[in-house]
Write a protein that holds these residues in place. Structure first.
Motif, short mmCIF file in Angstrom:
data_model
loop_
_atom_site.label_atom_id
_atom_site.label_comp_id
_atom_site.label_asym_id
_atom_site.label_seq_id
_atom_site.Cartn_x
_atom_site.Cartn_y
_atom_site.Cartn_z
N PHE A 101 0.82 -1.21 0.00
CA PHE A 101 0.00 0.00 0.00
C PHE A 101 0.86 1.26 0.00
O PHE A 101 1.79 1.40 0.78
CB PHE A 101 -0.91 -0.01 1.23
N ASP A 102 0.52 2.19 -0.89
CA ASP A 102 1.21 3.48 -0.97
C ASP A 102 0.17 4.58 -0.75
O ASP A 102 -0.65 4.85 -1.63
CB ASP A 102 1.87 3.63 -2.34
N PRO A 103 0.18 5.24 0.41
CA PRO A 103 -0.82 6.27 0.68
C PRO A 103 -0.74 7.46 -0.25
O PRO A 103 -1.68 8.24 -0.39
CB PRO A 103 -0.52 6.67 2.13
N ALA A 104 0.40 7.62 -0.92
CA ALA A 104 0.57 8.77 -1.81
C ALA A 104 -0.34 8.67 -3.04
O ALA A 104 -0.58 9.68 -3.71
CB ALA A 104 2.03 8.87 -2.26
N VAL A 105 -0.85 7.47 -3.33
CA VAL A 105 -1.71 7.30 -4.49
C VAL A 105 -3.05 8.02 -4.29
O VAL A 105 -3.71 8.41 -5.25
CB VAL A 105 -1.93 5.80 -4.77
N GLY A 106 -3.45 8.15 -3.02
CA GLY A 106 -4.68 8.90 -2.74
C GLY A 106 -5.91 8.06 -2.51
O GLY A 106 -7.03 8.59 -2.51
N VAL A 107 -5.76 6.74 -2.33
CA VAL A 107 -6.90 5.88 -2.04
C VAL A 107 -6.76 5.32 -0.63
O VAL A 107 -5.65 5.24 -0.10
CB VAL A 107 -7.03 4.72 -3.05
N ARG A 108 -7.91 4.92 -0.06
CA ARG A 108 -7.87 4.32 1.27
C ARG A 108 -7.40 2.87 1.16
O ARG A 108 -7.57 2.20 0.13
CB ARG A 108 -9.25 4.37 1.91
N LEU A 109 -6.83 2.39 2.24
CA LEU A 109 -6.31 1.03 2.27
C LEU A 109 -7.41 0.00 1.99
O LEU A 109 -7.17 -0.99 1.30
CB LEU A 109 -5.65 0.75 3.62
N VAL A 110 -8.61 0.24 2.52
CA VAL A 110 -9.68 -0.74 2.33
C VAL A 110 -10.00 -0.92 0.84
O VAL A 110 -10.27 -2.03 0.39
CB VAL A 110 -10.94 -0.34 3.13
N SER A 111 -9.96 0.16 0.08
CA SER A 111 -10.23 0.07 -1.36
C SER A 111 -9.12 -0.68 -2.08
O SER A 111 -9.37 -1.46 -3.00
CB SER A 111 -10.40 1.47 -1.96
N PHE A 112 -7.89 -0.43 -1.66
CA PHE A 112 -6.75 -1.08 -2.27
C PHE A 112 -6.68 -2.56 -1.90
O PHE A 112 -6.31 -3.41 -2.72
CB PHE A 112 -5.47 -0.37 -1.83
N ALA A 113 -7.07 -2.89 -0.67
CA ALA A 113 -6.90 -4.25 -0.16
C ALA A 113 -7.96 -5.22 -0.66
O ALA A 113 -7.75 -6.44 -0.58
CB ALA A 113 -6.91 -4.24 1.38
N VAL A 114 -9.09 -4.72 -1.15
CA VAL A 114 -10.17 -5.62 -1.59
C VAL A 114 -9.66 -6.62 -2.61
O VAL A 114 -9.98 -7.82 -2.55
CB VAL A 114 -11.35 -4.81 -2.16
#
Length: 294
Positions: A101-114
């Motif tokens: 996960f890279d927070p700089a992308v601008g999405v929340r972790l939950v959206s990325f982790a799905v």
């Protein structure tokens, strides 16, 4: 903080990291009590983990999202697999997502982790739904998880419905039909279970699949052929000279196959000479057997 200490659970809720190993309801209650992170806290923890290798930050990211894994895993309850196992596999996907996960992308972790959570659960379902893996290609995987949804409302697909499903999923109608057939099938042991009754035994393939040698005519024909070949070989050997007969019997017809060097010592010649005698005798035998069988 070193890695060993960072991985030690500090509270009953943090035992959720290893997945539900006791009461599933107790596990769900434990993860539901873990606070959800704000965007700012989530971003700071992700920064600490990737910039400083702070494993405690990674742990907090994982713990705060375990409730979402449970929610996603419940959607796969119709496959007949233990929900606790589905959650454990989803937790593995969540930890992989936290690592990437890279927070700089601008999405929340939950959206990325799905994606990662579903991917691990999918792999588990495909490995364990049947003894024989039901889907191996990308198209088959897509069909396996989507076709079940269609069939819950449509039952067996008509030709028009098959074409519609193929069009929606970007696969061929043949692939849809094949996956529908696989979904409708079930695992079946070749031999009946030791405690199966007569009715169950009748459904065992070993009870109704024919044996390749079950035809008496074929068995008799094979036996007669073997006897005929044996007679022709014996007759052909009798026309060889005595030394050639002895070499062939020692090399091919005895219980223990003699080596070239053993026969060379016996006849006082080289091993190469024994090999030549053997090759010449086999050539004569082959020609004699073919001529007699013609």
């Amino acid at each position: 903080m070193n890695a060993a200490n960072a991985l030690v659970p500090r509270s009953p809720a943090e035992l959720a990291l290893v997945g539900p190993i006791g009461s599933f309801d107790a596990y769900v209650d434990a993860v539901s009590r873990i606070p959800v992170l704000s965007r700012e806290d989530e971003s700071e923890l992700a920064r600490r983990f990737h910039a400083e290798n702070d494993l405690d930050a990674a742990r907090q990211l994982v713990l705060s999202h375990l409730r979402f894994v449970v929610h996603i895993a419940r959607g796969y309850g119709g496959y007949g697999l233990p929900l606790g196992d589905l959650v454990q596999e989803g937790n593995v996907g969540l930890m992989k997502a936290v690592k990437r996960f890279d927070p700089a992308v601008g999405v929340r972790l939950v959206s990325f982790a799905v994606h990662w959570i579903r991917a691990e659960i999918h792999e588990y379902v495909l490995r364990n739904w049947r003894l024989v893996k039901i889907a191996t290609t990308k198209a088959q995987r897509k069909l396996f998880f989507n076709l079940r949804k269609y069939k819950r409302s449509l039952g067996w697909l008509t030709a028009e419905e098959t074409q519609a499903v193929a069009r929606d999923l970007g696969v061929s109608t043949d692939e849809v039909t094949e996956m529908e057939r696989r979904l409708a099938s079930r695992d079946l042991s070749y031999d009946p279970a030791p405690d199966a009754d007569d009715e169950e035994e009748s459904y065992s393939p070993s009870a109704y699949l024919p044996a390749p040698d079950s035809d008496p005519a074929v068995a008799v024909e094979r036996a007669e052929w073997d006897d005929d070949v044996s007679d022709r070989v014996a007759a052909a050997i009798s026309h060889l000279d005595e030394r050639s007969q002895s070499v062939i019997r020692a090399r091919w017809m005895g219980e223990e196959k003699a080596t070239l060097h053993e026969l060379a010592d016996r006849y006082g010649v080289s091993a190469e000479r024994i090999r030549q005698i053997e090759a010449n005798a086999i050539r004569k035998l082959r020609a004699a057997v073919v001529t007699e069988g013609a």
